[in-house]
Design an enzyme around this catalytic site. Sequence first.
Site: not given
Lengths: 198, 241
Positions: B106, B155, B160
Amino acid sequence: MSDSHAGLQTTPSQTVGPFFSFGLVWPDGPFVVPEGTPGAVRIGGTVYDGAGAPVPDAVVETWQADPDGRFDHPDDPRGAVRWKDFRGFGRSATDPEGRYSLLTVKPGPLPAAGGGREAPHLNVSVFCRGMLVRLVTRIYFPDEEANAEDPVLTSIEEARRATLIAAIAGSEPPVTRPRGYRFDIHLQGEHETVFFDL
Amino acid sequence: MPTHQPHTYRPDTPSHPPVSFPEYRSNVLRAPHRPFVLLPQRLGEITGPLLGEGRVGPHDHDLTLGHDGEPQGQRIIVSGRVLDGDGRPVAGTLLEVWQANAGGRYRHDLDRHPAPLDPHFTGVGRTVTGADGRYSFTTIQPGAYPWRNHDNAWRPAHIHFSLFGTAFTQRLITQMYFPGDPLFAQDPIFNSVRDPKAREAMVARFDLATTVPEWALGYQWDIVLRGKNPTPLEEEDDDDE
């Protein structure tokens, strides 16, 4: 396409995760009203976890009526009314110390079924890393007689009611009106905030 | 003053994860312990922010634009519909998305995964649904990434999603997953959804019709927000006593 009785199953909620801030932070998010709006007050506080530690990766969102107790929304049966420069919605991510802060105006009371009224309040959603579903709570105001007749507040056991009422955070002398309110959110523990099931 | 409400929203708890789910470690100190108090849906719950066009720039639906060059990774198109629980399209509602880059990192100061940052990819998008409830994003297939929840935890790749719908009651933040991911079985966030059918509904469908030749793979993913209760009729007055 769907069985009209059973309906479609809601898409499940998931956590915002730790890195939502670059996706959900808006420069004007904390401003329910623009800076300089007459009567504007700051509402803020700290989000705490069950160990009493501040939560630096939470986002607090609010939804509220305008000072006349109206919503700019077609499903308000009184008709949508827009109050100047008022968005009704606020969004603030917590900072490294777990603090959020919003600039808004105090909402008016709302009519309730049966002829009563709801005291001025903000609806609140809390999202954070670690929570899989949003938490819903309400912010009420301490200087408000209507609290005594509010159907939601009075339905809460008395010992926990205080977790829904903000504290006056500071006022200008002479004390004519509060400059701000403090509303801390405790996700867990002795002072756990009252959360609602919608 | 009229106080009746046109409708309320149906409860939908069976599809959601539980409040307390300790397999997801950071849940342990953050999940409330006391039962939630039932909040009757009144004016503040059946209304909500109607955020739309004003919040979206012309290129916000394409996460591969806005930089000096092309981002690294597999280009994908994610399209679908936003519906309410009765299958009606939710028009004009804001969707916000955020995600990791192709390497699973990210663009966030606290992301310590030692995968490269892509100078041509930020990973944030916004769009508004059309009259038919449809949305579409162009982006990059996000990578899986490690986290410290349990031994060798990774993950599954995901995007999202944040949606408002038309009422405070409909607000939803969720994650879209990709079909056939081998990481599903060990992921407590994905598996926090206990109903297998609801869990499956978080997985997008590969769709050759959405795929653009020699340019991008396509996925379809529909999102369902809570449905309304039937509009109360005359008997509502009797209920108001």
